[in-house]
Design a protein around this motif. Structure first.
Motif, PDB file in Angstrom:
ATOM      1  N   THR A  14       0.654   3.203   1.881  1.00  0.00           N
ATOM      2  CA  THR A  14      -0.342   3.690   0.924  1.00  0.00           C
ATOM      3  C   THR A  14       0.036   5.064   0.388  1.00  0.00           C
ATOM      4  O   THR A  14      -0.099   5.337  -0.809  1.00  0.00           O
ATOM      5  CB  THR A  14      -1.725   3.759   1.586  1.00  0.00           C
ATOM      6  N   ALA A  15       0.492   5.920   1.278  1.00  0.00           N
ATOM      7  CA  ALA A  15       0.839   7.285   0.863  1.00  0.00           C
ATOM      8  C   ALA A  15       2.035   7.285  -0.078  1.00  0.00           C
ATOM      9  O   ALA A  15       2.083   8.063  -1.041  1.00  0.00           O
ATOM     10  CB  ALA A  15       1.124   8.143   2.092  1.00  0.00           C
ATOM     11  N   GLY A  16       3.001   6.425   0.183  1.00  0.00           N
ATOM     12  CA  GLY A  16       4.174   6.353  -0.688  1.00  0.00           C
ATOM     13  C   GLY A  16       4.868   7.698  -0.831  1.00  0.00           C
ATOM     14  O   GLY A  16       5.078   8.422   0.147  1.00  0.00           O
ATOM     15  N   ASN A  17       5.205   8.048  -2.072  1.00  0.00           N
ATOM     16  CA  ASN A  17       5.921   9.305  -2.306  1.00  0.00           C
ATOM     17  C   ASN A  17       4.999  10.510  -2.346  1.00  0.00           C
ATOM     18  O   ASN A  17       5.427  11.600  -2.710  1.00  0.00           O
ATOM     19  CB  ASN A  17       6.734   9.222  -3.609  1.00  0.00           C
ATOM     20  N   ARG A  18       3.751  10.315  -1.951  1.00  0.00           N
ATOM     21  CA  ARG A  18       2.844  11.463  -1.887  1.00  0.00           C
ATOM     22  C   ARG A  18       2.979  12.221  -0.579  1.00  0.00           C
ATOM     23  O   ARG A  18       2.285  13.213  -0.347  1.00  0.00           O
ATOM     24  CB  ARG A  18       1.398  10.989  -2.117  1.00  0.00           C
ATOM     25  N   PRO A  57       6.423  13.735   1.819  1.00  0.00           N
ATOM     26  CA  PRO A  57       7.871  13.900   1.679  1.00  0.00           C
ATOM     27  C   PRO A  57       8.639  12.738   2.296  1.00  0.00           C
ATOM     28  O   PRO A  57       8.239  12.173   3.316  1.00  0.00           O
ATOM     29  CB  PRO A  57       8.134  15.209   2.440  1.00  0.00           C
ATOM     30  N   ALA A  58       9.763  12.393   1.673  1.00  0.00           N
ATOM     31  CA  ALA A  58      10.556  11.246   2.125  1.00  0.00           C
ATOM     32  C   ALA A  58      11.013  11.410   3.568  1.00  0.00           C
ATOM     33  O   ALA A  58      11.007  10.445   4.342  1.00  0.00           O
ATOM     34  CB  ALA A  58      11.762  11.064   1.207  1.00  0.00           C
ATOM     35  N   GLU A  59      11.382  12.640   3.943  1.00  0.00           N
ATOM     36  CA  GLU A  59      11.875  12.838   5.304  1.00  0.00           C
ATOM     37  C   GLU A  59      10.772  12.645   6.338  1.00  0.00           C
ATOM     38  O   GLU A  59      11.009  12.148   7.450  1.00  0.00           O
ATOM     39  CB  GLU A  59      12.499  14.228   5.460  1.00  0.00           C
ATOM     40  N   VAL A  60       9.535  13.020   5.985  1.00  0.00           N
ATOM     41  CA  VAL A  60       8.409  12.818   6.907  1.00  0.00           C
ATOM     42  C   VAL A  60       8.138  11.325   7.069  1.00  0.00           C
ATOM     43  O   VAL A  60       7.940  10.829   8.184  1.00  0.00           O
ATOM     44  CB  VAL A  60       7.156  13.546   6.387  1.00  0.00           C
ATOM     45  N   GLY A  61       8.148  10.592   5.960  1.00  0.00           N
ATOM     46  CA  GLY A  61       7.914   9.151   6.024  1.00  0.00           C
ATOM     47  C   GLY A  61       9.008   8.425   6.785  1.00  0.00           C
ATOM     48  O   GLY A  61       8.732   7.529   7.590  1.00  0.00           O
ATOM     49  N   ALA A  62      10.264   8.823   6.549  1.00  0.00           N
ATOM     50  CA  ALA A  62      11.388   8.156   7.218  1.00  0.00           C
ATOM     51  C   ALA A  62      11.325   8.376   8.726  1.00  0.00           C
ATOM     52  O   ALA A  62      11.536   7.444   9.516  1.00  0.00           O
ATOM     53  CB  ALA A  62      12.699   8.671   6.655  1.00  0.00           C
ATOM     54  N   ARG A  63      11.030   9.597   9.134  1.00  0.00           N
ATOM     55  CA  ARG A  63      10.954   9.882  10.571  1.00  0.00           C
ATOM     56  C   ARG A  63       9.790   9.125  11.203  1.00  0.00           C
ATOM     57  O   ARG A  63       9.923   8.573  12.307  1.00  0.00           O
ATOM     58  CB  ARG A  63      10.777  11.381  10.794  1.00  0.00           C
ATOM     59  N   ALA A  64       8.656   9.070  10.500  1.00  0.00           N
ATOM     60  CA  ALA A  64       7.496   8.361  11.033  1.00  0.00           C
ATOM     61  C   ALA A  64       7.812   6.881  11.209  1.00  0.00           C
ATOM     62  O   ALA A  64       7.458   6.269  12.229  1.00  0.00           O
ATOM     63  CB  ALA A  64       6.303   8.547  10.106  1.00  0.00           C
ATOM     64  N   ARG A  65       8.502   6.282  10.238  1.00  0.00           N
ATOM     65  CA  ARG A  65       8.829   4.853  10.334  1.00  0.00           C
ATOM     66  C   ARG A  65       9.808   4.592  11.471  1.00  0.00           C
ATOM     67  O   ARG A  65       9.698   3.576  12.175  1.00  0.00           O
ATOM     68  CB  ARG A  65       9.390   4.365   9.006  1.00  0.00           C
ATOM     69  N   ALA A  66      10.771   5.487  11.651  1.00  0.00           N
ATOM     70  CA  ALA A  66      11.722   5.325  12.753  1.00  0.00           C
ATOM     71  C   ALA A  66      11.006   5.405  14.095  1.00  0.00           C
ATOM     72  O   ALA A  66      11.262   4.614  15.009  1.00  0.00           O
ATOM     73  CB  ALA A  66      12.817   6.381  12.655  1.00  0.00           C
ATOM     74  N   ASP A  67      10.082   6.363  14.219  1.00  0.00           N
ATOM     75  CA  ASP A  67       9.325   6.506  15.467  1.00  0.00           C
ATOM     76  C   ASP A  67       8.426   5.298  15.701  1.00  0.00           C
ATOM     77  O   ASP A  67       8.267   4.830  16.833  1.00  0.00           O
ATOM     78  CB  ASP A  67       8.483   7.785  15.425  1.00  0.00           C
ATOM     79  N   LEU A  68       7.845   4.786  14.632  1.00  0.00           N
ATOM     80  CA  LEU A  68       6.994   3.595  14.764  1.00  0.00           C
ATOM     81  C   LEU A  68       7.802   2.382  15.188  1.00  0.00           C
ATOM     82  O   LEU A  68       7.331   1.555  15.979  1.00  0.00           O
ATOM     83  CB  LEU A  68       6.281   3.316  13.438  1.00  0.00           C
ATOM     84  N   GLY A 126      -9.007   6.204  -7.170  1.00  0.00           N
ATOM     85  CA  GLY A 126      -7.909   5.501  -6.507  1.00  0.00           C
ATOM     86  C   GLY A 126      -7.066   6.437  -5.658  1.00  0.00           C
ATOM     87  O   GLY A 126      -6.715   6.119  -4.511  1.00  0.00           O
ATOM     88  N   ILE A 127      -6.745   7.612  -6.206  1.00  0.00           N
ATOM     89  CA  ILE A 127      -5.950   8.596  -5.455  1.00  0.00           C
ATOM     90  C   ILE A 127      -6.730   9.086  -4.246  1.00  0.00           C
ATOM     91  O   ILE A 127      -6.189   9.170  -3.121  1.00  0.00           O
ATOM     92  CB  ILE A 127      -5.579   9.786  -6.360  1.00  0.00           C
ATOM     93  N   LEU A 128      -8.004   9.399  -4.442  1.00  0.00           N
ATOM     94  CA  LEU A 128      -8.810   9.922  -3.338  1.00  0.00           C
ATOM     95  C   LEU A 128      -9.052   8.854  -2.280  1.00  0.00           C
ATOM     96  O   LEU A 128      -9.100   9.164  -1.080  1.00  0.00           O
ATOM     97  CB  LEU A 128     -10.139  10.456  -3.874  1.00  0.00           C
ATOM     98  N   ALA A 129      -9.190   7.597  -2.702  1.00  0.00           N
ATOM     99  CA  ALA A 129      -9.357   6.515  -1.723  1.00  0.00           C
ATOM    100  C   ALA A 129      -8.087   6.353  -0.896  1.00  0.00           C
ATOM    101  O   ALA A 129      -8.153   6.118   0.327  1.00  0.00           O
ATOM    102  CB  ALA A 129      -9.695   5.202  -2.437  1.00  0.00           C
ATOM    103  N   HIS A 138      -5.944   8.738  -0.237  1.00  0.00           N
ATOM    104  CA  HIS A 138      -5.896   9.902   0.659  1.00  0.00           C
ATOM    105  C   HIS A 138      -6.827   9.695   1.852  1.00  0.00           C
ATOM    106  O   HIS A 138      -6.452   9.958   3.004  1.00  0.00           O
ATOM    107  CB  HIS A 138      -6.292  11.165  -0.108  1.00  0.00           C
ATOM    108  N   GLU A 139      -8.029   9.194   1.586  1.00  0.00           N
ATOM    109  CA  GLU A 139      -8.985   8.965   2.668  1.00  0.00           C
ATOM    110  C   GLU A 139      -8.474   7.900   3.633  1.00  0.00           C
ATOM    111  O   GLU A 139      -8.644   8.021   4.858  1.00  0.00           O
ATOM    112  CB  GLU A 139     -10.335   8.543   2.086  1.00  0.00           C
ATOM    113  N   SER A 140      -7.828   6.873   3.102  1.00  0.00           N
ATOM    114  CA  SER A 140      -7.278   5.807   3.938  1.00  0.00           C
ATOM    115  C   SER A 140      -6.193   6.353   4.869  1.00  0.00           C
ATOM    116  O   SER A 140      -6.178   6.054   6.075  1.00  0.00           O
ATOM    117  CB  SER A 140      -6.703   4.694   3.059  1.00  0.00           C
TER     118      SER A 140
END
Length: 482
Positions: A25-29, A31-42, A468-471, A473-475
């Motif tokens: 949901t967050a997508g490119n909102r 940083p790519a490095e934060v998302g990549a590390r989170a996915r690796a940890d998951l 849509g953006i705020l929803a 973010h809330e999600s």
């Protein structure tokens, strides 16, 4: 019917799924490095979840001659040689499981298939339910293959809920044990127990001395809170206390579950750093509409309508002119600051990109304010009442003049002309009040209609795209804070 409580594995799996969806949901909102590390940890947590988190892993660790394997047999109440399955050795790890299979976990731990036994599989019933879920490991003697064992312990440590150090009453002060192991594991002090085995070989008068001396050594190792149990696998002395310790650990959440929970918390903390503490609320559309109306000069136009309707003579209200683009843009920017001011830059940029741009928004506002027709400035009823009043005044004055000519005296108050004048003046005042009320009503109605149309513009051009953006973010915020 009672609903069963969710199991830790189910809860953690649901949380992994929720965080994974949030990253999408967050997508490119974020940083790519934060998302990549989170996915690796998951991915790592998911892999560990596949091994199960309902097992409690307890490892017996000790040196040659400590009677560790005998303690293993005493705790499991099995003689491996007798059941013909395995017999623990000093060179390879062995495992006994209670209450179901743990094959995937044992594969991961590197326990050979020939070194495994299921506690219930060798019995005729589930008679040890308090130990259900236990995986008891008999690790190689630390002093016989010290180098290899160190690597094994390092690999297994993150999976072990309880380390039981089985010591020889004659060699509990062994430097290898204290310097290479115990002192390096002070961070696991809450997950350790020291069992001094073979106390049947020691005079009873010497037991207190052994306990005190082991306590002194543990304090030197910064392990002063580690429990000490004096036991004998041969006689059964103290074995019940060790089993009670196993039951206590099993009753708590496994280290695998705690570790994964902590890893998920860390993932959420990092992702949460790219979010606002709370999702901002949209300002009332009416408030923004009022700002747009003011920036477009609508209050002045409405006031001119009021004056025109309230006036006596012919008049016209001000025309609506297209507003200055800079003033409308200022309202839009103020709205973005109110809504997106607390959002991190990437979310704020996404919000600005989602709502109508400056030019499109200006065009919509300009078209809206100029499209609302001005109300008529004539009040026909009030005009008729006023004219009627003026006629009555004129007739009354005329009646007075006629009476004066006839008598030679200017007296008309009692001639009937006076009543007509008074009635006419009343009509003129009534007409004035009618015009005033009509002026306020038409001015207010015009202002309300423009406000309503502008509120619709705000809802369509700003609020709806922003939701849509705020929803999103809330999600993401919800998935990373629960």
């Amino acid at each position: 019917m009672n609903t069963p409580s969710p199991q830790p594995g189910d809860e953690l799996a649901a949380r992994v799924e929720s965080i994974t969806a949030a990253l999408g949901t967050a997508g490119n909102r974020i940083p790519a490095e934060v998302g990549a590390r989170a996915r690796a940890d998951l991915d790592r947590v998911t892999g560990r979840l596949a091994l199960g988190v309902h097992h409690t892993v307890v490892a017996l660790v000790g040196g040659t001659g400590s009677g560790k394997s005998s303690m293993f047999n005493a705790l499991s109440q099995l003689d491996f040689a007798d059941v013909g399955v395995i017999r623990p050795t000093t060179s390879q790890a062995a495992a006994c499981t209670w209450g179901g299979s743990a094959e995937d976990l044992l594969d991961f731990l590197g326990v050979d298939e020939t070194r495994r036994i299921g506690r219930e599989s060798a019995l005729t019933g589930l008679d040890e339910e308090e130990l259900a879920g236990l995986v008891l490991l008999d690790l190689p003697d630390h002093d016989s293959i010290a180098e290899g064992h160190a690597g094994l312990v390092d690999r297994l440590l993150p999976m072990i809920d309880l380390l039981i150090w089985v010591l020889d009453p004659q060699k509990y002060a062994d430097n290898v044990l204290h310097e290479k192991y115990l002192r390096e594991l002070t961070h696991r002090h809450e997950a350790m127990v020291v069992v001094v085995n073979q106390v049947d070989t020691v005079p009873e008068s010497g037991l207190d001395h052994i306990r005190a001396d082991v306590r002194r050594l543990l304090e030197a190792d910064r392990l002063s809170d580690v429990a000490i149990i004096l036991a004998s696998a041969k006689t059964g002395h103290g074995v019940g206390m060790v089993r009670a310790e196993l039951a206590r650990v099993i009753a708590a959440e496994s280290i695998a579950a705690r570790t994964m929970r902590a890893e998920l918390d860390a993932i959420c903390e990092r992702v949460g750093g790219e979010l606002a503490p709370a999702t901002p609320a949209l300002p009332a559309a009416d408030d923004t509409a009022a700002q747009l109306a003011g920036a477009s000069g609508i209050p002045a136009v409405a006031d001119s309508v009021r004056l025109a309707v309230a006036g006596v003579g012919p008049s016209a209200s001000s025309r609506v002119q297209p507003p200055a683009s800079s003033r409308i843009e200022a309202v839009r920017e103020g709205w973005l600051d109110r809504v997106g001011g607390a959002l991190p830059a990437r979310w704020r940029d996404a919000l600005a990109a989602a709502v109508a741009g400056p030019d499109a928004f200006y065009s919509r506002v300009s078209e809206t304010v100029t499209a609302v027709p001005l109300p008529p400035v004539n009040d026909v009823r009030a005009r008729r009442v006023r004219i009627g009043g003026l006629v009555l005044v004129a007739l009354g004055v005329l009646a007075g003049l006629v009476a004066g000519l006839a008598t030679g005296v200017w007296v008309w108050a009692g001639s009937g002309g006076g009543a007509a004048v008074v009635a006419g003046l009343v009509c003129v005042l009534v007409a004035r009040g009618m015009r005033s009320r009509t002026a306020k009503a038409r001015s207010g109605a015009y202002l309300a209609r423009v406000h309503g149309e502008l509120a619709r513009v705000v809802a369509e051009e700003l609020d709806e795209p922003a939701r849509g953006i705020l929803a999103d973010h809330e999600s993401v915020l919800d998935a990373t804070t629960r």
